[in-house]
Design a protein around this motif. Structure first.
Motif, PDB file in Angstrom:
ATOM      1  N   GLU A  17       0.835  -1.215   0.000  1.00 36.96           N
ATOM      2  CA  GLU A  17       0.000   0.000   0.000  1.00 36.96           C
ATOM      3  C   GLU A  17       0.866   1.260   0.000  1.00 36.96           C
ATOM      4  O   GLU A  17       0.585   2.230  -0.697  1.00 36.96           O
ATOM      5  N   ARG A  71       2.228   1.687  -3.496  1.00 38.16           N
ATOM      6  CA  ARG A  71       1.207   2.187  -4.423  1.00 38.16           C
ATOM      7  C   ARG A  71       0.938   3.689  -4.169  1.00 38.16           C
ATOM      8  O   ARG A  71       0.846   4.486  -5.092  1.00 38.16           O
ATOM      9  N   LEU A 118      -3.649  -3.909  -5.913  1.00 41.42           N
ATOM     10  CA  LEU A 118      -3.051  -2.580  -5.832  1.00 41.42           C
ATOM     11  C   LEU A 118      -2.321  -2.150  -7.110  1.00 41.42           C
ATOM     12  O   LEU A 118      -2.166  -0.971  -7.378  1.00 41.42           O
TER      13      LEU A 118
END
Ligand code: SF4
Length: 357
Positions: free
Chosen positions: A267, A270, A347
């Motif tokens: 995360e 990303r 993602l």
């Protein structure tokens, strides 16, 4: 000689990712026949760094230290400048067809490092000055496989970015491969010192990969490397310079909270990655493994390590030259793989996963 406390976890801010400067340099006499060899000799002489001669870069004697651990730490701060004589390239599956030998060894102290197996008894850092010979050999391998593309991995025995400020060999290799219609270069790094490579004429023939991991792994097992944030910033620069980008998530390691840890890593990647990086992005997934030889050396060299290496909890995988290794048992390996693949698809839907091993 400086010794560092390499067992202690460091916070991101306290990481020592400065450019590597050797405490001691050895030269093979033949290396001085090459312009790069002479340049390095003059550089270190001017800087007042102790210089010694050695008959072979494979047999360096005289690295100081009272104990094996001291010798090991001092070896990691010793540079050896030599001529690469073995021009038969090793295979480098699954990431490439061949390993291109630009250097051997690394000054960082990742506890799990594969070099503990590959160059266990010779941890000093060897750089080679005869790049023209090495590139000629690469060209011969490319010709043999025409019209197929031939890929060369430059990080099989070293972290080439960590020593690029010393030789400039990686830039030479990138530009050489930029001119090869059927040649491709790839390498991986845990360092952020990429500025000297940004304007290299790469022609998109080099895939620039960064090794990334969950916070837990970087914090406990990767002393002497650049922080996650530094690597990520460097990845952004590299993508903006037009290089195809990749992430190697390795070693995938089973720790309490690993699922959240790896999701958090992806995360953050990303959220912070520049848009240019998304165009041609790859992931390679490599689960943690160790050999018996490496385990013995790791426990000697990093006695306080938290790295789990319990053979009973692993699966034995037979390997070449009797170098079998211990990987995770199938259910654990599958869980790691499934989780990572699922999260990467969520993602980074446009990215390609090259392999899990
Ligand atoms: S940066 Fe790479 S080559 Fe260097 S010690 Fe860590 S794992 Fe090994």
């Amino acid at each position: 000689m400086a010794t560092t406390l390499v067992d202690a976890p460091k916070s991101a801010a306290a990481r020592d990712s400065k450019l590597f400067q050797p405490d001691l340099v050895f030269f093979e006499p033949d290396a001085l026949q090459y312009p790069l060899g002479r340049e390095l000799y003059e550089r270190y002489q001017k800087q007042g760094i102790p210089i010694q001669m050695t008959t072979s870069h494979n047999q360096v004697r005289g690295i100081p230290g009272e104990t094996d651990v001291e010798k090991y730490r001092n070896a990691k701060r010793t540079l050896v400048v030599g001529v690469r004589k073995t021009l038969k390239f090793e295979q480098s599956k699954p990431s490439a067809e061949y390993a291109i030998p630009l250097a051997t060894g690394c000054a960082a102290h990742c506890h799990y490092c594969y070099l503990n197996t590959n160059i266990g008894t010779k941890p000093y850092i060897r750089v080679y000055v005869n790049t023209d010979d090495i590139f000629r050999q690469a060209e011969a391998y490319i010709r043999e496989r025409e019209p197929e593309i031939t890929r060369f991995e430059a990080a099989c025995t070293s972290d080439p970015v960590s020593i690029e400020h010393i030789t400039g060999n990686l830039r030479r290799a990138i530009e050489f491969m930029g001119e090869q219609p059927l040649g491709r270069l790839r390498f991986v790094t845990k360092f952020h010192h990429v500025d000297s490579l940004l304007d290299a004429r790469h022609n998109r023939h080099t895939r620039f990969r960064f090794s990334m991991n969950a916070d837990y792994v970087i914090k406990h097992f990767e002393p002497g490397t650049s922080s996650f944030e530094e690597r990520l910033e460097a990845a952004g620069k590299v993508a903006k310079a037009g290089y195809p980008l990749g992430f190697i998530l390795a070693p995938l390691y089973w720790f309490d909270g690993w699922e959240e840890g790896y999701t958090d890593l992806l995360e953050r990647l990303r959220d912070q990655l520049v848009p240019e990086a998304m165009e041609d992005l790859t992931f390679e997934l490599i689960q943690h493994r160790f050999t018996k030889v490496a385990k013995k050396l790791i426990l000697q060299r990093y006695p306080k390590t938290k790295l789990e290496m319990n053979e009973e909890e692993r699966k034995y995988k037979w390997g070449k030259y009797g170098r079998g290794k211990y990987v995770y048992p199938d259910p654990q390996a599958k869980a790691l793989r499934d989780h990572l693949e699922k999260e990467i698809a969520r993602l980074f839907p446009q990215a390609r996963i090259e392999y899990f091993t």
